[in-house]
Enzyme design. Structure first.
Site, mmCIF file in Angstrom:
data_model
loop_
_atom_site.group_PDB
_atom_site.id
_atom_site.type_symbol
_atom_site.label_atom_id
_atom_site.label_comp_id
_atom_site.label_asym_id
_atom_site.label_seq_id
_atom_site.Cartn_x
_atom_site.Cartn_y
_atom_site.Cartn_z
ATOM 1 C CG PHE A 18 -2.049 50.059 -26.549
ATOM 2 C CD1 PHE A 18 -1.229 51.137 -26.250
ATOM 3 C CD2 PHE A 18 -2.688 50.030 -27.779
ATOM 4 C CE1 PHE A 18 -1.042 52.164 -27.158
ATOM 5 C CE2 PHE A 18 -2.502 51.057 -28.697
ATOM 6 C CZ PHE A 18 -1.679 52.126 -28.385
ATOM 7 N NE ARG B 211 5.907 55.790 -24.372
ATOM 8 C CZ ARG B 211 5.195 55.149 -25.292
ATOM 9 N NH1 ARG B 211 4.492 54.084 -24.950
ATOM 10 N NH2 ARG B 211 5.147 55.575 -26.531
ATOM 11 C CG ASP C 205 0.354 44.140 -28.210
ATOM 12 O OD1 ASP C 205 1.426 44.382 -28.789
ATOM 13 O OD2 ASP C 205 -0.654 44.877 -28.300
ATOM 14 C CE1 TYR D 247 3.358 52.363 -34.368
ATOM 15 C CE2 TYR D 247 2.309 51.002 -36.046
ATOM 16 C CZ TYR D 247 2.283 51.610 -34.803
ATOM 17 O OH TYR D 247 1.182 51.461 -34.002
ATOM 18 C CE LYS D 248 3.874 51.263 -30.911
ATOM 19 N NZ LYS D 248 2.849 50.561 -30.133
#
Ligand code: PLP
Length: 410
Positions: free
Chosen positions: A131, A382, A202, A227-228
């Protein structure tokens, strides 16, 4: 026109051990939301908690809220209370987790600590396709260190071959945000430890998506998003894990490897001491004043996990993604779609991705139709699955909408 489905979705919904959890979320029914891996749905109890934090805690009690109801509801220990809830989900002890700031910043904190502890082995190994923020934070830190490190990259399918004795630390994302491929964190961490390499994981697409066992794996450091899959709301505070053995430096008199040594991570902030002395446990990685409003939302959101067996959640996640893959199979035969998520359960996170030459346009059309997923460059479609609030009927609706878009139906 509804084509006969290869799986009985109704039966899967009837057998779903987590189906009662959906009622704890605001799930808009005019869309199929397959983006809980970018921003989780709103738990229904959060707005009242935010109102309380604003109206009573802030509005009425003002600064007294920092210490009011000491240890149980006070703002000062709020990061620690949230840390304890997250610790259970990631296989950590409460005192090994710090909550606050963003994942990017926590990546900096973890990397700085790991690179300090690595001593003279100045190679940081990371994923070529990691990422972007992970790569950028490593680059920025190396700049601060006068480019004294080599940042080496490899494909995440080929990590084991790159774990060599000159590597001091590694930074990998357990679940690839594009392909949804899940690494064998346990085996890789064991190999790294064998060679004296420090690991920074991560967990952006892991925490809250399936059981994570950081201490069981022997991980050194980890970071992740609020927040995911943890549903803490946009910009929710992130977390940082530091294995207990790294909380204190081996050298007496040398404080823990904390470089963003802010006063809120001090052992006694209001002593207003001239020099930094770390708070016990991972609290020392809390830098400045806690983000009380967003921490309150995250604290409340985490309560939905209180009665959830994470292995049951994992079973449902795999069943949702298996079902989606099987419903998509006829479309893969007919359209230029390539499944890039592994079929092997052990290598799959909680998302399913396909390559499509016109992915950006396809996702735009899907979103217009209420099938909300993500396009990721250059050609990835995705779809994220969140077992706490998805039904198998959602999976069926998603596959039907995707078929309609690909077949060019109005
Ligand atoms: C979402 C995500 C992040 C986000 O970092 P922020 O600082 O919260 O913006 C970091 N790493 C990975 C792998 C992610 O998927």
């Amino acid at each position: 026109m509804t084509q006969e489905l290869p799986v009985d979705l109704q039966q899967l919904d009837a057998q779903d051990a987590l189906k009662h959890k959906r009622a704890e979320f605001v799930v808009p029914d005019d869309i199929v939301y397959l983006d809980g891996n970018s921003l989780g749905c709103l738990p229904k109890s959060v707005p009242a908690r935010l109102a309380r934090a604003a109206q009573q805690e802030w509005g009425e009690h003002l600064i007294r809220s920092w210490t009011r109801n000491a240890g149980t509801q006070d703002w000062m220990t709020l990061p620690d209370r949230v840390a304890a809830k997250i610790a259970r989900l990631i296989g950590a002890n409460a005192n090994e987790v710090a909550v606050g700031d963003s994942t990017s910043l926590n990546t900096f904190k973890a990397l700085a600590a790991a690179m300090h502890l690595a001593g003279e082995r100045r190679v940081l190994l990371t994923d070529t396709e990691n990422f972007p923020t992970d790569l950028y934070m490593a680059q920025g830190l190396n700049k601060l260190l006068g480019h004294t490190w080599e940042i080496r990259t490899c494909q995440n399918t080929d990590i084991a071959a790159h774990l060599t004795p000159e590597v001091g630390a590694v930074l990998f994302t357990e679940v690839d945000y594009r392909t949804g491929r899940k690494l064998d964190m346990k085996a890789l961490t064991a190999m790294a430890r064998e060679l004296g390499i420090l690991t920074v994981w991560d967990l952006a697409h892991s925490a809250g998506a399936f059981p994570v066992d950081l201490n069981g794996c022997g991980a050194d450091f980890a970071v992740g998003c609020g927040y995911k899959y943890l549903n803490g709301g946009p910009g929710a505070p992130a977390f940082l894990f530091v294995a207990g053995r790294h909380l204190n430096s081996a050298k007496p008199g040398d404080a823990a490897p904390v470089f963003l040594s802010g006063w809120m991570g001090h052992a006694d902030p209001f002593q207003m001491a001239r020099t930094y002395s770390p708070a016990p446990g991972a609290r020392r990685y809390v830098v400045g004043t806690p983000q009380v409003l967003s921490l309150s939302a995250l604290d409340e959101a985490l309560n939905v996990f209180a009665d959830v067996d994470m292995s049951v959640l994992r079973q449902k996640s795999l069943s949702l993604t298996d079902t989606f893959i099987s419903l998509m199979e006829p479309l893969v035969q007919k359209h230029p779609l390539t499944l890039v998520t592994p079929l092997n359960h052990a290598e799959r996170g909680s998302q399913v991705s396909y390559r499509h030459p016109d992915a950006q346009h396809v996702m735009k059309k899907l979103i217009e139709r209420g099938i909300i997923g993500d396009f990721r460059t250059p050609d990835i479609l995705r779809f994220g699955f969140t077992p706490l609030y998805h039904s198998f009927a959602d999976v069926g609706r998603a596959a039907q909408g995707i078929r309609a878009v690909l077949d060019g139906q109005p």
